[in-house]
Design a protein around this motif. Sequence first.
Motif, PDB file in Angstrom:
ATOM      1  N   VAL A   9       0.857  -1.179   0.000  1.00 45.34           N
ATOM      2  CA  VAL A   9       0.000   0.000   0.000  1.00 45.34           C
ATOM      3  C   VAL A   9       0.896   1.233   0.000  1.00 45.34           C
ATOM      4  N   GLY A  10       0.705   2.072  -1.010  1.00 45.06           N
ATOM      5  CA  GLY A  10       1.612   3.189  -1.235  1.00 45.06           C
ATOM      6  C   GLY A  10       2.613   2.812  -2.306  1.00 45.06           C
ATOM      7  N   GLY A  11       2.108   2.165  -3.358  1.00 49.52           N
ATOM      8  CA  GLY A  11       2.990   1.660  -4.414  1.00 49.52           C
ATOM      9  C   GLY A  11       3.768   2.741  -5.126  1.00 49.52           C
ATOM     10  N   GLY A  12       3.271   3.981  -5.088  1.00 53.95           N
ATOM     11  CA  GLY A  12       3.970   5.074  -5.753  1.00 53.95           C
ATOM     12  C   GLY A  12       5.021   5.754  -4.905  1.00 53.95           C
ATOM     13  N   SER A  13       5.330   5.192  -3.742  1.00 52.45           N
ATOM     14  CA  SER A  13       6.341   5.775  -2.855  1.00 52.45           C
ATOM     15  C   SER A  13       7.735   5.653  -3.453  1.00 52.45           C
ATOM     16  N   THR A  14       8.597   6.612  -3.145  1.00 46.30           N
ATOM     17  CA  THR A  14       9.991   6.533  -3.589  1.00 46.30           C
ATOM     18  C   THR A  14      10.741   5.403  -2.886  1.00 46.30           C
ATOM     19  N   TRP A  15      10.181   4.885  -1.798  1.00 40.41           N
ATOM     20  CA  TRP A  15      10.807   3.759  -1.106  1.00 40.41           C
ATOM     21  C   TRP A  15      10.429   2.416  -1.727  1.00 40.41           C
ATOM     22  N   THR A  16       9.398   2.387  -2.575  1.00 36.56           N
ATOM     23  CA  THR A  16       8.930   1.113  -3.126  1.00 36.56           C
ATOM     24  C   THR A  16       9.987   0.385  -3.958  1.00 36.56           C
ATOM     25  N   PRO A  17      10.765   1.064  -4.827  1.00 35.43           N
ATOM     26  CA  PRO A  17      11.774   0.312  -5.587  1.00 35.43           C
ATOM     27  C   PRO A  17      12.737  -0.469  -4.705  1.00 35.43           C
ATOM     28  N   GLY A  18      13.140   0.109  -3.585  1.00 36.02           N
ATOM     29  CA  GLY A  18      14.018  -0.611  -2.668  1.00 36.02           C
ATOM     30  C   GLY A  18      13.349  -1.825  -2.078  1.00 36.02           C
ATOM     31  N   LEU A  19      12.061  -1.690  -1.763  1.00 36.57           N
ATOM     32  CA  LEU A  19      11.295  -2.814  -1.243  1.00 36.57           C
ATOM     33  C   LEU A  19      11.168  -3.916  -2.289  1.00 36.57           C
ATOM     34  N   LEU A  20      10.940  -3.538  -3.535  1.00 31.46           N
ATOM     35  CA  LEU A  20      10.841  -4.532  -4.614  1.00 31.46           C
ATOM     36  C   LEU A  20      12.167  -5.267  -4.798  1.00 31.46           C
ATOM     37  N   PHE A 228      29.190  10.408  14.503  1.00 31.66           N
ATOM     38  CA  PHE A 228      28.295   9.319  14.107  1.00 31.66           C
ATOM     39  C   PHE A 228      27.723   9.612  12.733  1.00 31.66           C
ATOM     40  N   ILE A 229      27.754   8.618  11.855  1.00 36.39           N
ATOM     41  CA  ILE A 229      27.178   8.768  10.518  1.00 36.39           C
ATOM     42  C   ILE A 229      26.301   7.567  10.227  1.00 36.39           C
ATOM     43  N   PRO A 230      25.306   7.717   9.354  1.00 38.08           N
ATOM     44  CA  PRO A 230      24.448   6.576   9.007  1.00 38.08           C
ATOM     45  C   PRO A 230      25.196   5.549   8.180  1.00 38.08           C
ATOM     46  N   VAL A 231      24.651   4.350   8.130  1.00 37.94           N
ATOM     47  CA  VAL A 231      25.303   3.257   7.420  1.00 37.94           C
ATOM     48  C   VAL A 231      25.468   3.575   5.941  1.00 37.94           C
ATOM     49  N   ASP A 232      24.533   4.344   5.388  1.00 37.97           N
ATOM     50  CA  ASP A 232      24.567   4.673   3.961  1.00 37.97           C
ATOM     51  C   ASP A 232      24.889   6.153   3.753  1.00 37.97           C
ATOM     52  N   ALA A 233      25.857   6.659   4.512  1.00 38.86           N
ATOM     53  CA  ALA A 233      26.153   8.090   4.532  1.00 38.86           C
ATOM     54  C   ALA A 233      26.447   8.661   3.153  1.00 38.86           C
ATOM     55  N   GLU A 234      27.079   7.879   2.299  1.00 34.53           N
ATOM     56  CA  GLU A 234      27.488   8.377   0.985  1.00 34.53           C
ATOM     57  C   GLU A 234      26.290   8.714   0.094  1.00 34.53           C
ATOM     58  N   GLN A 235      25.128   8.126   0.382  1.00 35.82           N
ATOM     59  CA  GLN A 235      23.942   8.360  -0.436  1.00 35.82           C
ATOM     60  C   GLN A 235      22.898   9.238   0.257  1.00 35.82           C
ATOM     61  N   ARG A 236      23.182   9.699   1.453  1.00 42.55           N
ATOM     62  CA  ARG A 236      22.195  10.450   2.221  1.00 42.55           C
ATOM     63  C   ARG A 236      22.197  11.930   1.858  1.00 42.55           C
ATOM     64  N   ASP A 237      21.001  12.554   1.958  1.00 40.79           N
ATOM     65  CA  ASP A 237      20.909  13.998   1.821  1.00 40.79           C
ATOM     66  C   ASP A 237      21.579  14.669   3.012  1.00 40.79           C
ATOM     67  N   ALA A 283      11.150  18.435   3.106  1.00 39.30           N
ATOM     68  CA  ALA A 283      10.221  18.073   2.030  1.00 39.30           C
ATOM     69  C   ALA A 283      10.744  18.569   0.685  1.00 39.30           C
ATOM     70  N   ASN A 284      11.247  19.797   0.657  1.00 43.37           N
ATOM     71  CA  ASN A 284      11.820  20.333  -0.582  1.00 43.37           C
ATOM     72  C   ASN A 284      13.067  19.559  -0.987  1.00 43.37           C
ATOM     73  N   GLU A 285      13.869  19.205   0.010  1.00 43.25           N
ATOM     74  CA  GLU A 285      15.081  18.439  -0.255  1.00 43.25           C
ATOM     75  C   GLU A 285      14.741  17.094  -0.884  1.00 43.25           C
ATOM     76  N   VAL A 286      13.703  16.432  -0.358  1.00 43.69           N
ATOM     77  CA  VAL A 286      13.290  15.140  -0.899  1.00 43.69           C
ATOM     78  C   VAL A 286      12.712  15.300  -2.300  1.00 43.69           C
ATOM     79  N   MET A 287      11.835  16.291  -2.489  1.00 43.04           N
ATOM     80  CA  MET A 287      11.208  16.485  -3.801  1.00 43.04           C
ATOM     81  C   MET A 287      12.233  16.834  -4.875  1.00 43.04           C
ATOM     82  N   ASN A 288      13.238  17.628  -4.492  1.00 44.59           N
ATOM     83  CA  ASN A 288      14.270  18.032  -5.452  1.00 44.59           C
ATOM     84  C   ASN A 288      15.402  17.017  -5.574  1.00 44.59           C
ATOM     85  N   GLY A 289      15.451  16.084  -4.629  1.00 44.47           N
ATOM     86  CA  GLY A 289      16.546  15.112  -4.610  1.00 44.47           C
ATOM     87  C   GLY A 289      16.073  13.695  -4.864  1.00 44.47           C
ATOM     88  N   ARG A 290      15.773  12.959  -3.784  1.00 47.31           N
ATOM     89  CA  ARG A 290      15.427  11.540  -3.918  1.00 47.31           C
ATOM     90  C   ARG A 290      14.233  11.331  -4.849  1.00 47.31           C
TER      91      ARG A 290
END
Length: 440
Positions: A9-20, A228-237, A283-290
């Motif tokens: 549910v929420g198939g159009g989410s930007t997170w869905t490709p990772g889930l697939l 402290f940095i996230p595990v995927d720091a190189e890809q994070r906003d 929100a702007n960062e996500v819309m313009n980025g991810r």
Amino acid sequence: MKRYNIVIVGGGSTWTPGLLQSLCKKKESFPLARLVMYDINAERQQVIGEFAKVLFKEKYTELDFEYTTDKEVAFKDVDFVFCQMRTGGYAMREKDEKIPLSFGVIGQETCGAGGFAYGMRSIRDMIQLVNDVRELSPEAWILNYTNPAAIVAEALNRQFPNDKKVLNICDQPVNLLRSYGRLLGRDPYEFEPVYFGLNHFGWFTHLFDKEGKDLVPVIKDIVNERGFIPVDAEQRDKSWLDTYATVKDMVTDFPDYLPNTYLQYYYYPEYKAKKLDPNFTRANEVMNGREKRVFEECRHISEVGTAEGSSVVHNDAHGDMIVEVAESIAFNRNRIYIIITENNGLVANIQDDAMVEVAATLGINGPRPFGVGKIGTFYKGMMEQQLAYEKLTVDAYFEGSYNKALQALTLNRTIVDAKKARKILDALIEANKGYWPELK
């Protein structure tokens, strides 16, 4: 091995490709017969859905797949519902963040006034979702990670107190565990966490390795020394890197435990508000980025007809977690996850009907949570104030009460001033017409 039917549910989410991608990666341990993506936004979902067709043609040829806006198609005869809806989309998220900032307080997706607004919007749709699923698939597991999870969990627990197959869970503890693994050069799947709190409002008290050694003191020393940095720091906003960087401040000021990153908004509300740009929020960062990256890459894959070498996924913790949770339930693995559940003595000196976040094993009969006993005065005080805010927010929704909404925002640590809370509430009511119940 049994093959399962699931709906996202929420198939159009930007997170869905990772889930697939995670479903493809784990098709041997969690095999599927049928997968349906469901969204009320056909245009957004089509982009992800066409990408999915290419992906599955290459990596999951035996899978029966479709995407739809028809709930009868989506929810019929499913075993698991993966729920990641966003009522109002990014347009309303932007308002959630910018309206509070216009009054000089934190504007954030799940915390403070922004989280209040988002929660009030999410409750109605989540209740409708559960009713729709139960009509068409009475025994399905509903794995919900819709934000703000604390408010949603409280509302669903009130509306469906006897439904034991609704599980509310958040991926941020998993992100933190993976980040601790990166920090230590260890496999995070070997960690045994001890955790308590509310969603986006909790602490790791211990983190045991497979030899029984507590790694929390080791991690605190490293954070104090190197940050402290996230595990995927190189890809994070950038905003996420700033969020993780503040963990060092929290560990310095409150060294007992390792904090959830979201606690910074409650520890340092004035400092964080001043650091946020009222004209360009996350929100702007996500819309313009991810958002742009994911949709452009999905369209490209659909055009060229291959997903080989795709960079569409940059954080697999989100997708991996929910697939592994379903697998643990389906095959009675009894793995440990941090989940949201009714307290009933798990945190001994917090009220029983609180929806707390704690570690639990997950198997075919659901979660078996681990209690943590009594917590100290500071943490109890922090939790009780936040808990009161969450309960009053849900009261405001069910009762249509302006006064309860005002009480909730006044108690929230990001606001605290009642006159300011009233101004923010009035602005949010105007912005959320058609989404909220009428408050009187």
